[in-house]
Design a protein around this motif. Sequence first.
Motif, PDB file in Angstrom:
ATOM      1  N   ASP A   1     -12.935 -13.881  12.221  1.00 20.92           N
ATOM      2  CA  ASP A   1     -12.265 -13.122  11.165  1.00 20.92           C
ATOM      3  C   ASP A   1     -10.753 -13.213  11.303  1.00 20.92           C
ATOM      4  O   ASP A   1     -10.018 -13.124  10.329  1.00 20.92           O
TER       5      ASP A   1
ATOM      6  N   ARG B   1      -8.898 -13.786   7.627  1.00 23.13           N
ATOM      7  CA  ARG B   1      -9.688 -13.897   6.407  1.00 23.13           C
ATOM      8  C   ARG B   1      -9.319 -12.732   5.512  1.00 23.13           C
ATOM      9  O   ARG B   1      -9.047 -11.636   6.002  1.00 23.13           O
ATOM     10  N   ARG B   2      -9.376 -12.945   4.224  1.00 25.50           N
ATOM     11  CA  ARG B   2      -9.111 -11.860   3.282  1.00 25.50           C
ATOM     12  C   ARG B   2      -9.954 -10.615   3.616  1.00 25.50           C
ATOM     13  O   ARG B   2      -9.445  -9.503   3.675  1.00 25.50           O
ATOM     14  N   SER B   3     -11.250 -10.845   3.870  1.00 28.15           N
ATOM     15  CA  SER B   3     -12.143  -9.711   4.139  1.00 28.15           C
ATOM     16  C   SER B   3     -11.706  -8.950   5.397  1.00 28.15           C
ATOM     17  O   SER B   3     -11.900  -7.738   5.494  1.00 28.15           O
TER      18      SER B   3
ATOM     19  N   GLU C   1      -8.710  -6.808   4.518  1.00 26.32           N
ATOM     20  CA  GLU C   1      -9.173  -5.698   3.681  1.00 26.32           C
ATOM     21  C   GLU C   1      -9.937  -4.652   4.488  1.00 26.32           C
ATOM     22  O   GLU C   1     -10.071  -3.512   4.047  1.00 26.32           O
TER      23      GLU C   1
END
Length: 239
Positions: free
Chosen positions: A114, A165-167, A170
């Motif tokens: 991640d 990662r974007r996730s 977030e």
Amino acid sequence: MKVIQVIPTYNEAENLPELVKALLSQPVPGLQLLIVDDNSPDGTGTVADELAGDNPGKVAVLHRSGKEGLGKAYIQGFKKALDDGADVIGMMDADLSHPPDRLPSMLAALEEADVVIGSRYCEGGSLDETWPALRKALSWFGNAYARTILGLPIKDAPGGYRLWRRSALEAIPFEQSRSSGYVFIVELAYMAKLAGLAFREVPIHFAERSHGVSKMSLRIQIEAALRVWQLRKIYKKTR
Ligand SMILES: Nc1nc2c(ncn2[C@@H]2O[C@H](COP(=O)(O)OP(=O)(O)O)[C@@H](O)[C@H]2O)c(=O)[nH]1
Ligand SMILES: [Mg+2]
């Protein structure tokens, strides 16, 4: 895939053109750069605007009104990168200490993680040879201090060359950080650990800047030393 590399700058006018050129020549399709300048007195903001004009769609600039520290600059940059639809969000210094040619390896590592950290302290990583022994020792100690107190599963906790990662971005409350100096970077790693995110480290050689001066100060070091303990209290509920 849209990769937005966020680059905070304060008085980096001499470094920025070389950095932008080196980054844009990497084999990373969809790479965009977001420079976040705090109204640098040396005119970095104007240099950044020129680079944006020369590289339409690849370089963008966020101008902030004054020097508020690395943390605030990254928070604003991350928000814009997420708003602009980035799949991967990067962090790096503008002074060429973070080697642009490691970006492809870091992106490859992100397929299995991640968060990826360009690491000085994992196997294969290294520090500038010209650093005096005392500076090396202080860097090592600061890193060991933060890693131990926060129980971070990474070798280079204050390492500021990262891909998310974007996730992953977030999943952490990055906008809540009140840290201004490089402890912001340690705080993000702590948030990531508490969120159960998977880390990977990719070795880098950390080169000393050849232009401009470091913004590291005693105040920033004291902030880091104290703040690491506060972080455990602040995030106690989620620990
Ligand atoms: N926008 C912004 N960038 C900053 C600020 N302080 C440092 N930077 C940038 O953050 C990066 C790391 O700072 P640097 O002085 O190289 O720290 P060092 O590597 O720890 O000596 C560089 O790109 C700086 O220009 C700030 O207050 N605002
Ligand atoms: Mg530096």
